[in-house]
Design a protein around this motif. Sequence first.
Motif, PDB file in Angstrom:
ATOM      1  N   ASN A 117      53.713  45.381  18.470  1.00 57.54           N
ATOM      2  CA  ASN A 117      52.712  45.991  17.581  1.00 57.54           C
ATOM      3  C   ASN A 117      51.618  46.571  18.467  1.00 57.54           C
ATOM      4  O   ASN A 117      51.422  46.152  19.597  1.00 57.54           O
ATOM      5  CB  ASN A 117      52.177  44.987  16.542  1.00 57.54           C
ATOM      6  CG  ASN A 117      51.393  43.869  17.179  1.00 57.54           C
ATOM      7  OD1 ASN A 117      50.822  44.042  18.251  1.00 57.54           O
ATOM      8  ND2 ASN A 117      51.348  42.717  16.533  1.00 57.54           N
TER       9      ASN A 117
ATOM     10  N   ASN B 236      48.376  46.724  17.656  1.00 62.98           N
ATOM     11  CA  ASN B 236      47.017  46.376  17.261  1.00 62.98           C
ATOM     12  C   ASN B 236      46.442  45.147  17.977  1.00 62.98           C
ATOM     13  O   ASN B 236      45.288  44.825  17.799  1.00 62.98           O
ATOM     14  CB  ASN B 236      46.885  46.254  15.729  1.00 62.98           C
ATOM     15  CG  ASN B 236      47.860  45.263  15.143  1.00 62.98           C
ATOM     16  OD1 ASN B 236      48.317  44.391  15.866  1.00 62.98           O
ATOM     17  ND2 ASN B 236      48.161  45.391  13.865  1.00 62.98           N
TER      18      ASN B 236
ATOM     19  N   LYS C 196      55.196  36.516  13.544  1.00 65.50           N
ATOM     20  CA  LYS C 196      54.814  37.920  13.284  1.00 65.50           C
ATOM     21  C   LYS C 196      53.721  37.975  12.219  1.00 65.50           C
ATOM     22  O   LYS C 196      52.747  38.713  12.351  1.00 65.50           O
ATOM     23  CB  LYS C 196      56.035  38.699  12.766  1.00 65.50           C
ATOM     24  CG  LYS C 196      56.946  39.231  13.838  1.00 65.50           C
ATOM     25  CD  LYS C 196      57.973  40.127  13.162  1.00 65.50           C
ATOM     26  CE  LYS C 196      59.147  40.417  14.066  1.00 65.50           C
ATOM     27  NZ  LYS C 196      60.280  41.012  13.351  1.00 65.50           N
ATOM     28  N   GLY C 197      53.905  37.179  11.166  1.00 66.16           N
ATOM     29  CA  GLY C 197      52.910  37.140  10.091  1.00 66.16           C
ATOM     30  C   GLY C 197      51.582  36.618  10.596  1.00 66.16           C
ATOM     31  O   GLY C 197      50.516  37.126  10.241  1.00 66.16           O
TER      32      GLY C 197
ATOM     33  N   GLN D   6      49.779  39.315  12.650  1.00 67.11           N
ATOM     34  CA  GLN D   6      49.186  40.328  11.772  1.00 67.11           C
ATOM     35  C   GLN D   6      47.913  39.778  11.113  1.00 67.11           C
ATOM     36  O   GLN D   6      46.885  40.454  11.056  1.00 67.11           O
ATOM     37  CB  GLN D   6      50.208  40.758  10.705  1.00 67.11           C
ATOM     38  CG  GLN D   6      49.701  41.856   9.771  1.00 67.11           C
ATOM     39  CD  GLN D   6      49.312  43.143  10.513  1.00 67.11           C
ATOM     40  OE1 GLN D   6      50.090  43.643  11.333  1.00 67.11           O
ATOM     41  NE2 GLN D   6      48.113  43.665  10.266  1.00 67.11           N
TER      42      GLN D   6
ATOM     43  N   HIS E  70      45.156  39.683  13.616  1.00 64.95           N
ATOM     44  CA  HIS E  70      44.585  41.016  13.795  1.00 64.95           C
ATOM     45  C   HIS E  70      43.595  41.317  12.674  1.00 64.95           C
ATOM     46  O   HIS E  70      42.478  41.775  12.904  1.00 64.95           O
ATOM     47  CB  HIS E  70      45.668  42.108  13.818  1.00 64.95           C
ATOM     48  CG  HIS E  70      45.067  43.469  13.628  1.00 64.95           C
ATOM     49  ND1 HIS E  70      44.948  44.066  12.376  1.00 64.95           N
ATOM     50  CD2 HIS E  70      44.477  44.311  14.513  1.00 64.95           C
ATOM     51  CE1 HIS E  70      44.325  45.223  12.518  1.00 64.95           C
ATOM     52  NE2 HIS E  70      44.027  45.399  13.795  1.00 64.95           N
ATOM     53  N   ASP E  71      44.014  41.072  11.427  1.00 68.01           N
ATOM     54  CA  ASP E  71      43.164  41.394  10.273  1.00 68.01           C
ATOM     55  C   ASP E  71      41.864  40.576  10.319  1.00 68.01           C
ATOM     56  O   ASP E  71      40.794  41.080   9.970  1.00 68.01           O
ATOM     57  CB  ASP E  71      43.914  41.102   8.961  1.00 68.01           C
ATOM     58  CG  ASP E  71      45.126  42.020   8.797  1.00 68.01           C
ATOM     59  OD1 ASP E  71      45.251  42.998   9.562  1.00 68.01           O
ATOM     60  OD2 ASP E  71      45.959  41.744   7.906  1.00 68.01           O
TER      61      ASP E  71
END
Length: 206
Positions: free
Chosen positions: A30, A32, A169-170, A173, A176-177
């Motif tokens: 990814n 990000n 992976k979740g 993410q 990141h958020d």
Amino acid sequence: MPYKIAIIVGSLREGSINRKVARSICGLKNDNLDCSMIEIGDLPLYNQDLDTNPPEQWTRFRQQVGSADGVLFCSPEYNRGIPGVLKNAIDIGSRPYGQSVFDKKPGAIVTASPGSIGGFGANHQIRQAAVFLNMPLMQAPEAYLGHVTDDSFDNSGCLKEGPLKELIKGLAQAFHDWVHMIHRSRQLLAEDGAHAAQQAKSKEHA
Ligand SMILES: Cc1cc2nc3c(=O)[nH]c(=O)nc-3n(C[C@H](O)[C@H](O)[C@H](O)COP(=O)(O)O)c2cc1C
């Protein structure tokens, strides 16, 4: 721009499953998160007397963590608690008093173990220290990774395809958020403050 994430692994073991989990997060394709693992095995034991003339390893560690946008702890559990090497690193980063490199830094915690409770005890001891250090910590998903063994990884040392990799992976993410929300909110608050100051100045001159 991806966020710079310092990953601190609480195991020095060459074949560490926690290091492999960290490597798997670094290897996620990814754009990000820009992850790097920070070395802690060479850090001399924390001694407050050395803070006036700190060892170069402490300075290097403090700079690496200080320049990151977020910190991810990946750690085993030792005797239901934080491995000493990780506690040492946390203590070094937290000092000198008032200059902690962890202050206000968004964080997340992953613990992995071959055991069934996934390092729950260590996870919450890290959380306890991080709360004291004023780190905004991601609440969910929690990551107590149980039943993780060498078999969970491929020959390159990364997680095999499957539910554990999907969970990671979740988590990446979500982290990141979380980091984005914290940094963006601070940016907007600073802009609001600057705008309000500008308006007050204009009224003064009206
Ligand atoms: C000193 C020591 C204490 C341990 N205590 C625990 C424990 O409290 N809970 C647990 O789930 N596993 C415990 N283990 C087993 C570790 O979870 C296992 O060795 C794991 O692979 C270590 O993580 P690493 O592979 O990242 O080095 C302990 C291992 C060691 C060496």
